[in-house]
Design an enzyme around this catalytic site. Sequence first.
Site, PDB file in Angstrom:
ATOM      1  N   ASP A 268      -7.000  -1.337  -4.695  1.00 53.08           N
ATOM      2  CA  ASP A 268      -8.102  -1.000  -3.789  1.00 53.08           C
ATOM      3  C   ASP A 268      -9.054   0.004  -4.445  1.00 53.08           C
ATOM      4  O   ASP A 268     -10.279  -0.099  -4.290  1.00 53.08           O
ATOM      5  CB  ASP A 268      -7.573  -0.428  -2.473  1.00 53.08           C
ATOM      6  CG  ASP A 268      -6.723  -1.413  -1.701  1.00 53.08           C
ATOM      7  OD1 ASP A 268      -6.892  -2.632  -1.887  1.00 53.08           O
ATOM      8  OD2 ASP A 268      -5.871  -0.957  -0.909  1.00 53.08           O
TER       9      ASP A 268
ATOM     10  N   ASP B 142       0.854  -1.185   0.000  1.00 48.36           N
ATOM     11  CA  ASP B 142       0.000   0.000   0.000  1.00 48.36           C
ATOM     12  C   ASP B 142       0.889   1.235   0.000  1.00 48.36           C
ATOM     13  O   ASP B 142       1.997   1.213   0.549  1.00 48.36           O
ATOM     14  CB  ASP B 142      -0.918   0.016   1.223  1.00 48.36           C
ATOM     15  CG  ASP B 142      -2.059  -0.984   1.122  1.00 48.36           C
ATOM     16  OD1 ASP B 142      -2.451  -1.338   0.003  1.00 48.36           O
ATOM     17  OD2 ASP B 142      -2.575  -1.388   2.179  1.00 48.36           O
TER      18      ASP B 142
END
EC number: 3.4.23.36
Length: 147
Positions: free
Chosen positions: A124, A110
Site C-alpha cells: 500500500d 495488513d
Amino acid sequence: MAFCLFVVLLVLDQVVKSYVSTAMLLGETIPVVPGIFHITYILNPGAAFGMLAHQRWFFILAGIIIVAAFLYYYPRLRRQCGWFHYGCVALLSGAVGNLIDRIRNGLVIDFIDFRVWPVFNIADIAIVLGVASMIYAILYKMKDTED
C-alpha cells in the site's frame, strides 16, 4: 534500476507479510509505540479502508489489467521523467504484492497500524508513493509538448 526497485519492494512486502502471518495470530497487536504505532495482523477483504469488501475476483482482474497495461506501455514509460517512470514501477510493485495475497488467500495481509488510520502494508505504501510520484511528475516535471 527500475527492475531492482520493483523486486526490492515486492520481496520486502512479501517477506514481511509472510513473517507477520506466521509469527502472529490473526487480530494480534504488538505495541511498538503504545497508542501510536502497533503491528496488528489483519486480513483485509477489500481495497483501501475496506472498500468493496469481498470482491476478490474484481481485484484480481484489476491487478492483472494493471500488470498488462504496465507491460504494454513500459517502452514509453521508460522515456518519461524519472519521477513518473519510477512512480509507475512502485505502483506496479504494490499492486503485484497485493495481487499475490488475493490469489493466494483471497485477502490482503495488513499489519502497519497507526491507530488513527486503517491498517495497511508495504504494498500500500508503494502504491501511494508511486501515485504521488506520478502526480508530482505530471504537475511539475513533465514538459508540455503541445506548443
